[in-house]
Write a protein that holds these residues in place. Structure first.
Motif, mmCIF file in Angstrom:
data_model
loop_
_atom_site.group_PDB
_atom_site.id
_atom_site.type_symbol
_atom_site.label_atom_id
_atom_site.label_comp_id
_atom_site.label_asym_id
_atom_site.label_seq_id
_atom_site.Cartn_x
_atom_site.Cartn_y
_atom_site.Cartn_z
ATOM 1 N N VAL A 73 0.871 -1.175 0.000
ATOM 2 C CA VAL A 73 0.000 0.000 0.000
ATOM 3 C C VAL A 73 0.904 1.219 0.000
ATOM 4 C CG1 VAL A 73 -1.715 1.346 1.283
ATOM 5 C CG2 VAL A 73 -1.864 -1.161 1.232
ATOM 6 N N VAL A 74 0.667 2.119 -0.938
ATOM 7 C CA VAL A 74 1.478 3.334 -1.075
ATOM 8 C C VAL A 74 0.579 4.548 -0.881
ATOM 9 C CG1 VAL A 74 2.891 4.719 -2.635
ATOM 10 C CG2 VAL A 74 3.098 2.211 -2.655
ATOM 11 N N LEU A 75 0.976 5.435 0.022
ATOM 12 C CA LEU A 75 0.268 6.700 0.207
ATOM 13 C C LEU A 75 1.159 7.840 -0.245
ATOM 14 C CD1 LEU A 75 -2.113 8.390 1.253
ATOM 15 C CD2 LEU A 75 -0.979 8.415 3.503
ATOM 16 N N ILE A 76 0.666 8.642 -1.185
ATOM 17 C CA ILE A 76 1.353 9.840 -1.651
ATOM 18 C C ILE A 76 0.525 11.035 -1.200
ATOM 19 C CG2 ILE A 76 2.167 11.115 -3.667
ATOM 20 C CD1 ILE A 76 2.557 8.472 -5.085
ATOM 21 N N ASP A 77 1.072 11.766 -0.246
ATOM 22 C CA ASP A 77 0.317 12.789 0.471
ATOM 23 C C ASP A 77 1.176 14.042 0.629
ATOM 24 O OD1 ASP A 77 -1.313 14.181 2.224
ATOM 25 O OD2 ASP A 77 -0.805 12.948 3.962
ATOM 26 N N PRO A 78 1.560 14.684 -0.482
ATOM 27 C CA PRO A 78 2.440 15.851 -0.397
ATOM 28 C C PRO A 78 1.703 17.074 0.151
ATOM 29 C CG PRO A 78 1.725 15.531 -2.648
ATOM 30 C CD PRO A 78 1.203 14.361 -1.870
ATOM 31 N N ASP B 234 2.665 11.376 -11.687
ATOM 32 C CA ASP B 234 3.812 10.793 -12.386
ATOM 33 C C ASP B 234 4.489 9.716 -11.534
ATOM 34 O OD1 ASP B 234 3.348 12.476 -14.507
ATOM 35 O OD2 ASP B 234 4.923 13.915 -13.985
ATOM 36 N N ALA B 235 4.538 9.945 -10.227
ATOM 37 C CA ALA B 235 5.164 8.968 -9.334
ATOM 38 C C ALA B 235 4.413 7.643 -9.354
ATOM 39 C CB ALA B 235 5.222 9.522 -7.910
ATOM 40 N N VAL B 236 3.092 7.708 -9.358
ATOM 41 C CA VAL B 236 2.295 6.475 -9.399
ATOM 42 C C VAL B 236 2.442 5.782 -10.749
ATOM 43 C CG1 VAL B 236 -0.055 5.548 -9.377
ATOM 44 C CG2 VAL B 236 0.653 7.198 -7.648
ATOM 45 N N THR C 239 -1.582 -1.228 -4.243
ATOM 46 C CA THR C 239 -2.641 -0.242 -4.054
ATOM 47 C C THR C 239 -1.988 1.107 -3.817
ATOM 48 O OG1 THR C 239 -4.215 -1.833 -3.134
ATOM 49 C CG2 THR C 239 -4.580 0.485 -2.604
ATOM 50 N N TYR C 240 -2.269 2.063 -4.701
ATOM 51 C CA TYR C 240 -1.668 3.393 -4.640
ATOM 52 C C TYR C 240 -2.754 4.418 -4.323
ATOM 53 C CZ TYR C 240 2.166 1.105 -7.152
ATOM 54 O OH TYR C 240 3.184 0.267 -7.522
ATOM 55 N N MET C 241 -2.493 5.256 -3.332
ATOM 56 C CA MET C 241 -3.437 6.288 -2.935
ATOM 57 C C MET C 241 -2.770 7.658 -3.070
ATOM 58 S SD MET C 241 -4.865 4.434 0.551
ATOM 59 C CE MET C 241 -5.857 5.869 0.991
ATOM 60 N N ILE C 242 -3.389 8.542 -3.842
ATOM 61 C CA ILE C 242 -2.928 9.931 -3.941
ATOM 62 C C ILE C 242 -3.966 10.813 -3.259
ATOM 63 C CG2 ILE C 242 -2.297 11.843 -5.442
ATOM 64 C CD1 ILE C 242 -1.733 9.847 -7.651
ATOM 65 N N TRP C 243 -3.556 11.472 -2.186
ATOM 66 C CA TRP C 243 -4.444 12.455 -1.559
ATOM 67 C C TRP C 243 -4.248 13.810 -2.228
ATOM 68 C CZ3 TRP C 243 -3.215 17.111 0.762
ATOM 69 C CH2 TRP C 243 -4.293 17.784 1.352
ATOM 70 N N TYR C 244 -5.329 14.589 -2.331
ATOM 71 C CA TYR C 244 -5.192 15.944 -2.887
ATOM 72 C C TYR C 244 -6.176 16.908 -2.227
ATOM 73 C CZ TYR C 244 -9.317 14.673 -5.727
ATOM 74 O OH TYR C 244 -10.560 14.260 -6.146
ATOM 75 N N PRO C 245 -5.810 18.186 -2.164
ATOM 76 C CA PRO C 245 -6.737 19.234 -1.733
ATOM 77 C C PRO C 245 -7.415 19.848 -2.951
ATOM 78 C CG PRO C 245 -4.554 20.153 -1.877
ATOM 79 C CD PRO C 245 -4.443 18.711 -2.348
ATOM 80 N N VAL C 246 -8.643 20.255 -2.797
ATOM 81 C CA VAL C 246 -9.314 21.010 -3.856
ATOM 82 C C VAL C 246 -9.164 22.494 -3.513
ATOM 83 C CG1 VAL C 246 -11.439 21.431 -5.120
ATOM 84 C CG2 VAL C 246 -10.950 19.134 -4.235
ATOM 85 N N LEU D 6 -9.233 11.666 -3.074
ATOM 86 C CA LEU D 6 -8.242 10.612 -3.248
ATOM 87 C C LEU D 6 -8.419 9.981 -4.618
ATOM 88 C CD1 LEU D 6 -8.775 8.819 0.169
ATOM 89 C CD2 LEU D 6 -6.612 9.895 -0.480
ATOM 90 N N PHE D 7 -7.313 9.732 -5.291
ATOM 91 C CA PHE D 7 -7.285 8.810 -6.416
ATOM 92 C C PHE D 7 -6.694 7.504 -5.882
ATOM 93 C CE2 PHE D 7 -6.840 12.919 -8.738
ATOM 94 C CZ PHE D 7 -7.983 12.827 -9.523
ATOM 95 N N ILE D 8 -7.378 6.398 -6.106
ATOM 96 C CA ILE D 8 -6.943 5.114 -5.563
ATOM 97 C C ILE D 8 -6.820 4.109 -6.694
ATOM 98 C CG2 ILE D 8 -7.367 3.324 -3.840
ATOM 99 C CD1 ILE D 8 -9.374 5.305 -2.529
#
Length: 278
Positions: free
Chosen positions: A159-164, A177-179, A190-197, A239-241
């Protein structure tokens, strides 16, 4: 650069969405005896004190986990998340676990964690938090580059969380790009990208990059407290998962309306869709 401190925002509505989903995903991973790797590219401090000056200055947690902590009749996904938060709090809500703490809650002796953080203050706090966590390795390095070096994991489960912090605009594209790069080395994680709107066009660009890539099986979940705005400030979170657990969709179908009711207003909205099929 590197001025962002999550301590100001710990436990806010964005954390509620991110960590309730992360908790579900990691719990799903433990249903099999075989070990898994957890990789966190932007780990933060690990644990946050909600009574310190940072959290008290913004009070954001009061409009996030504070509204769920004693709420009755929560859906299973949210009830399990609140149970997780309460496991760190003996008398009332005073601590909020960051993503490393959520992962530590789940990791068994056969699992491992790779935690990246660049901020000088937070890396010291993270190392302190992880002192008794034998399965964790902490790196003061670029998490984007570190991610690729950790793949594929020995167990072939991750499980990978990308939460910059999204302090710089190119973080939106760098996360995608990292995913894409990581998935080429390890397709089944399983890759999770968190993002703010904050500005919608950044999110649209992320989604376009995902749909135009070779990524498959990608879910998008989003909770917006207010409509999109040209004014500065976070109106929503998402999140994009990639490769989500198969029952996550139905769990979120129940949880999102409740999150909107508890945390939002009539103007609030949510999105749940598979933007790329399997």
């Amino acid at each position: 650069m590197l001025s962002y401190r999550h301590a100001f925002h710990a436990g806010n509505f964005a954390d509620v969405l991110k960590h309730s989903v992360l908790h579900y995903v990691l719990n799903y991973m433990t249903e099999k005896e075989k070990g898994f790797s957890y990789i966190d590219t932007h780990s933060g401090a690990g644990m946050y004190k909600l009574q310190d000056e940072y959290a008290q200055k913004t009070g954001e947690y009061k409009q996030g986990i504070g509204k769920l902590y004693d709420a009755p009749n929560l859906t299973p996904l949210l009830a399990n998340y609140v149970e997780l938060i309460k496991s760190f709090n003996k008398q009332g809500l005073s601590l909020y676990p960051g993503s490393p703490a959520v992962a530590e809650y789940h990791t068994r002796k056969q699992d491992s964690a790779r935690l990246f953080e660049l901020h000088n203050t937070d890396i010291a706090l993270l190392e302190q938090f992880c002192q008794g966590w034998k399965q964790a390795n902490v790196f003061q390095k670029d998490g984007y580059a570190g991610l690729v070096r950790q793949l594929p994991p020995p167990t072939r489960r991750a499980v990978v969380l990308i939460d910059p912090p999204f302090e710089i605009k190119n973080d939106y594209q760098k996360a995608v790009d990292a995913v894409i790069k990581a998935q080429k080395k390890f397709a089944t994680g399983t890759y999770m990208i968190w993002y703010p709107v904050v500005q919608r066009h950044f999110i649209d660009a992320m989604e376009a990059s995902i749909t135009n890539s070779q990524l498959k099986n990608v879910m998008k979940v989003e909770l917006c407290l207010t409509p999109d705005s040209e004014q500065y400030g976070m109106t929503g979170t998402g999140l994009f998962i990639v490769n989500p657990p198969w029952q996550l969709n139905s769990e979120l179908e129940s949880a999102l309306p409740q999150l909107k009711k508890l945390l939002g207003t009539e103007q609030s909205s949510y999105t749940l869709e598979m933007i790329v099929p399997e």
